[in-house]
Scaffold this active site. Structure first.
Site, mmCIF file in Angstrom:
data_model
loop_
_atom_site.group_PDB
_atom_site.id
_atom_site.type_symbol
_atom_site.label_atom_id
_atom_site.label_comp_id
_atom_site.label_asym_id
_atom_site.label_seq_id
_atom_site.Cartn_x
_atom_site.Cartn_y
_atom_site.Cartn_z
ATOM 1 N N GLU A 156 3.457 -4.732 -8.961
ATOM 2 C CA GLU A 156 4.381 -5.569 -8.208
ATOM 3 C C GLU A 156 3.919 -7.025 -8.328
ATOM 4 O OE1 GLU A 156 4.239 -5.335 -3.908
ATOM 5 O OE2 GLU A 156 6.422 -5.304 -3.841
ATOM 6 N N GLU A 197 5.786 0.566 5.299
ATOM 7 C CA GLU A 197 6.784 -0.042 4.392
ATOM 8 C C GLU A 197 6.000 -0.875 3.401
ATOM 9 O OE1 GLU A 197 9.846 0.633 4.318
ATOM 10 O OE2 GLU A 197 10.597 1.055 6.326
ATOM 11 N N THR A 245 -3.372 -3.048 1.611
ATOM 12 C CA THR A 245 -3.637 -3.148 3.056
ATOM 13 C C THR A 245 -3.096 -1.922 3.775
ATOM 14 O OG1 THR A 245 -3.305 -5.525 2.785
ATOM 15 C CG2 THR A 245 -3.529 -4.721 5.025
ATOM 16 N N GLU A 258 13.123 2.790 8.400
ATOM 17 C CA GLU A 258 13.549 1.819 9.397
ATOM 18 C C GLU A 258 15.040 1.564 9.190
ATOM 19 O OE1 GLU A 258 10.135 -1.132 8.619
ATOM 20 O OE2 GLU A 258 10.371 -1.045 10.807
ATOM 21 N N LYS A 270 1.914 -8.651 15.205
ATOM 22 C CA LYS A 270 0.999 -9.576 14.522
ATOM 23 C C LYS A 270 1.718 -10.086 13.276
ATOM 24 C CE LYS A 270 -1.750 -10.276 11.659
ATOM 25 N NZ LYS A 270 -1.580 -11.371 10.658
ATOM 26 N N ASN A 279 7.361 -12.452 3.971
ATOM 27 C CA ASN A 279 8.563 -12.709 3.164
ATOM 28 C C ASN A 279 9.855 -12.655 3.986
ATOM 29 O OD1 ASN A 279 8.258 -9.962 3.468
ATOM 30 N ND2 ASN A 279 9.122 -9.472 1.482
ATOM 31 N N CYS A 293 10.247 -6.850 -1.180
ATOM 32 C CA CYS A 293 9.701 -5.541 -1.556
ATOM 33 C C CYS A 293 10.716 -4.755 -2.369
ATOM 34 C CB CYS A 293 9.323 -4.772 -0.297
ATOM 35 S SG CYS A 293 10.683 -4.679 0.854
ATOM 36 N N GLY A 342 3.787 -4.382 4.387
ATOM 37 C CA GLY A 342 2.911 -5.239 3.598
ATOM 38 C C GLY A 342 2.531 -4.562 2.302
ATOM 39 N N SER A 343 1.395 -4.948 1.766
ATOM 40 C CA SER A 343 0.999 -4.466 0.440
ATOM 41 C C SER A 343 0.438 -3.042 0.500
ATOM 42 C CB SER A 343 -0.059 -5.408 -0.138
ATOM 43 O OG SER A 343 -1.176 -5.416 0.712
ATOM 44 N N VAL A 344 0.431 -2.371 -0.640
ATOM 45 C CA VAL A 344 -0.108 -1.007 -0.709
ATOM 46 C C VAL A 344 -1.595 -1.031 -0.326
ATOM 47 C CG1 VAL A 344 -0.575 0.945 -2.243
ATOM 48 C CG2 VAL A 344 1.534 -0.373 -2.513
HETATM 49 P P1 NAD Z 1 -0.426 -7.956 3.197
HETATM 50 O O1 NAD Z 1 -0.646 -6.522 3.124
HETATM 51 O O2 NAD Z 1 -1.444 -8.868 2.666
HETATM 52 O O3 NAD Z 1 -0.181 -8.422 4.695
HETATM 53 C C1 NAD Z 1 0.822 -7.860 5.522
HETATM 54 C C2 NAD Z 1 0.421 -8.044 6.958
HETATM 55 O O4 NAD Z 1 -0.759 -7.282 7.186
HETATM 56 C C3 NAD Z 1 0.081 -9.471 7.381
HETATM 57 O O5 NAD Z 1 0.522 -9.683 8.707
HETATM 58 C C4 NAD Z 1 -1.434 -9.480 7.354
HETATM 59 O O6 NAD Z 1 -1.993 -10.433 8.213
HETATM 60 C C5 NAD Z 1 -1.734 -8.088 7.845
HETATM 61 N N1 NAD Z 1 -3.055 -7.570 7.478
HETATM 62 C C6 NAD Z 1 -3.829 -7.919 6.426
HETATM 63 N N2 NAD Z 1 -4.978 -7.213 6.437
HETATM 64 C C7 NAD Z 1 -4.923 -6.395 7.508
HETATM 65 C C8 NAD Z 1 -5.792 -5.407 8.043
HETATM 66 N N3 NAD Z 1 -6.952 -5.127 7.471
HETATM 67 N N4 NAD Z 1 -5.415 -4.739 9.147
HETATM 68 C C9 NAD Z 1 -4.212 -4.992 9.723
HETATM 69 N N5 NAD Z 1 -3.355 -5.917 9.276
HETATM 70 C C10 NAD Z 1 -3.698 -6.611 8.177
HETATM 71 O O7 NAD Z 1 0.977 -8.154 2.482
HETATM 72 P P2 NAD Z 1 1.679 -9.530 2.185
HETATM 73 O O8 NAD Z 1 1.069 -10.071 0.939
HETATM 74 O O9 NAD Z 1 1.725 -10.378 3.400
HETATM 75 O O10 NAD Z 1 3.176 -9.045 1.925
HETATM 76 C C11 NAD Z 1 3.634 -8.727 0.672
HETATM 77 C C12 NAD Z 1 3.677 -7.227 0.485
HETATM 78 O O11 NAD Z 1 4.489 -6.636 1.495
HETATM 79 C C13 NAD Z 1 4.311 -6.816 -0.811
HETATM 80 O O12 NAD Z 1 3.574 -5.790 -1.396
HETATM 81 C C14 NAD Z 1 5.681 -6.295 -0.399
HETATM 82 O O13 NAD Z 1 6.244 -5.381 -1.272
HETATM 83 C C15 NAD Z 1 5.409 -5.722 0.933
HETATM 84 N N6 NAD Z 1 6.638 -5.675 1.730
HETATM 85 C C16 NAD Z 1 7.231 -4.460 1.945
HETATM 86 C C17 NAD Z 1 8.419 -4.383 2.661
HETATM 87 C C18 NAD Z 1 9.101 -3.060 2.902
HETATM 88 O O14 NAD Z 1 9.946 -2.992 3.779
HETATM 89 N N7 NAD Z 1 8.785 -2.001 2.172
HETATM 90 C C19 NAD Z 1 8.981 -5.538 3.182
HETATM 91 C C20 NAD Z 1 8.354 -6.750 2.946
HETATM 92 C C21 NAD Z 1 7.169 -6.803 2.226
#
Ligand code: NAD
Length: 496
Positions: free
Chosen positions: A400, A266, A248, A477, A191, A168, A300, A244-246
């Site tokens: 979410e 995060e 993952t 951060e 990555k 995002n 997020c 990323g997501s909770v």
């Molecule tokens: P995601 O968890 O699917 O992926 C995030 C990243 O993790 C990607 O680069 C993905 O390739 C990698 N990934 C996936 N599986 C993995 C694994 N098993 N091991 C290591 N890396 C892995 O999340 P998304 O759908 O790409 O992003 C959306 C989510 O991110 C939402 O929940 C959002 O709230 C959150 N987000 C949080 C913040 C914050 O600062 N708190 C900022 C942006 C997005």
């Protein structure tokens, strides 16, 4: 390199791609083909067409990158802080000079509008500039132990860090982790998400041009399950910054546990914009509109819940619906108000949430359907959507959705507003709107979130620490706190 955004946009619409896209991973100071040659396609969400391909990194690519990073670390940790500061400042200057290219690429990769991408690139440059200024100020302290003993602390780089980046905010999230890591003397393997690989690759090349030694910043593209999983599992990784997501994030924690790897997480959010009865209604309307519809709601920290006092509910909602309906959706490079969702799979997820809400008989006041770019009839868009009168336990309040879907919760008075604001398992951000400063300060204390803003939902900047409580994660951060994860404390004591 062409940097004029207007020329690049024209070129893209004429050719279906952009010139100068990097090929392969960035390992040991140069772009390198993937170990098995497998490629993935990157899609333009505004047209649903592939515009480029990139390497599908595997464990072997990650091993090469970590090995390069270990070599880079040996050089970088001994580079003087003053020199690190100069190099990071040069990087900030390069990013600003080439902002046109990076912004167009970011808009294309993510689906966001060009204006939003320009803002992200400004933050990216600012993050490098900000942490450049911190590189030579990581000071320890002296500890009085009495006669015959001298004791002090030093801050040392933690080592090789992994940066797992979501789709995002690819450019600014890269900078948010990489800039403080470099300032502290760490090396990086990043990555990026599989749908937005390009800006991290471009930035890694520019950092090398700015003077970052070979191996200090490496980027491996590919799937989370392959490249991402191999990276977080690698025993030479000293710290993981995962955004990323909770779901993952929890997986990453478990994988990191056997190596006792340090973590910054995060994660997601379901942040409330709380509007009390004495708020300025027009400010609430504008605040709520952009708290949820910026970046098509894929933030997020989006204000995805409007917790509103019953006394102003009708007036705010009438105005808000009018403004939401007037928003123009379209391809990010054509100057719309709201861009596309990042992928077809994500569009389907958002749509499924709203269909389920419809089946539960909820009041969808506006929006609620997928849409396309008006001129081309293509792309992955979703109408700005408002669901009204939600009870606390409804999934549209608790989960979410990560799209342009606002959940409205009606409350009576301050006390209920606080209880409702705190009524999810997240705790990332909360916006408070009121004309009474005492109430604002009371709510700021009572609401469980990492960041509170008052009377301007997006107030803040790269100087302000950012991060979550509860299931929104841990660690901070941005701001000076952002460097803490990358600089560990060593205590030295002498008897003399
Ligand atoms: P995601 O968890 O699917 O992926 C995030 C990243 O993790 C990607 O680069 C993905 O390739 C990698 N990934 C996936 N599986 C993995 C694994 N098993 N091991 C290591 N890396 C892995 O999340 P998304 O759908 O790409 O992003 C959306 C989510 O991110 C939402 O929940 C959002 O709230 C959150 N987000 C949080 C913040 C914050 O600062 N708190 C900022 C942006 C997005």
């Amino acid at each position: 390199m062409i940097d004029d955004a207007a020329v690049l946009v024209r070129t893209y619409f004429e050719t279906g791609t952009l010139p100068g896209l990097p090929q392969g991973h960035f390992i040991g100071g140069h772009y390198a083909a993937g170990s098995d040659g497998e490629m993935l396609e990157s899609f333009d969400p505004g047209s649903a067409r592939a515009f480029a391909s990139f390497s599908a990194g595997k464990g072997e690519d990650v091993f090469r990158a970590v090995e390069a990073a270990e070599k880079g670390l040996a050089v970088w940790r001994d580079t003087t802080p003053a020199e690190r500061c100069r190099i990071l400042n040069r990087a900030a200057i390069l990013i600003r000079e080439r902002a046109g290219y990076l912004s167009v690429l970011e808009a294309l990769d993510s689906g966001k509008t060009l204006d939003e991408a320009r803002g992200d690139v400004r933050s990216c440059a600012r993050l490098f500039e900000y942490y450049a200024g911190a590189a030579d100020k990581l000071e320890g302290r002296s500890i009085p132990l009495g006669p015959g003993l001298s004791c002090w602390t030093e801050r040392e780089p933690v080592g090789v860090t992994a940066q797992i980046i979501p789709w995002n905010y690819p450019t600014s999230t890269f900078a948010r982790g990489v800039a403080p890591a470099l300032a502290a003397g760490c090396a990086v393997v990043a990555k990026p998400a599989e749908t937005t690989p390009f800006t991290a690759l471009v930035l890694a090349g520019w950092l090398a041009e700015a003077g970052v030694p070979a191996g200090v910043v490496n980027v491996v593209t590919g799937l989370g399950a392959d490249a991402g999983a191999a990276l977080v599992r690698h025993p030479a990784i000293a710290h993981i910054t995962f955004t990323g997501s909770v779901r993952t994030g929890v997986d990453v924690m478990q994988v990191a546990a056997p190596n006792v790897t340090r973590l910054t997480l995060e994660l997601g959010g379901k942040s409330p914009l709380v509007a009390l009865a004495d708020s300025d209604v027009d400010k609430v309307v504008d605040g709520a509109l952009w708290a949820i519809f910026s970046n098509a709601g894929q933030i997020c920290s989006a204000g995805s819940r409007l917790v509103i006092d019953r006394k102003i509910h009708a007036e705010v909602l009438e105005k808000l619906i009018g403004k939401a309906r007037a928003l123009r959706l379209g391809h990010g490079l054509k100057g719309p108000d709201v861009g596309a969702l990042n992928s077809q799979a994500h569009l389907e997820r958002v749509h499924a949430h709203v269909q389920a809400a419809r089946r539960r008989g909820l009041s969808i006041l506006t929006g609620g359907k997928p849409a396309t770019d008006e001129q081309t009839g293509t792309g992955w868009f979703f109408e700005p959507t408002i669901i009204d009168g939600l009870p606390c336990d409804d999934p549209a309040v608790q989960e979410e959705i990560f799209g342009p879907v606002l959940a409205v919760q009606i409350v009576d008075g301050e006390e209920e507003a606080v209880a409702v604001a705190n009524g999810t398992e997240f705790g990332l951000v909360a916006g408070i709107y009121t004309g009474d400063i005492s109430k604002a300060l009371r709510l700021a204390r009572a609401i469980d979130a990492g960041q509170i803003t008052i009377n301007d939902y997006w107030a803040g900047g790269v100087e302000v620490p950012f991060g979550g409580n509860r299931k929104s994660g841990f660690g901070r951060e941005k701001g000076l706190e952002g460097i803490e994860a990358y600089a560990r404390t060593k205590a030295i004591t002498i008897r003399h």
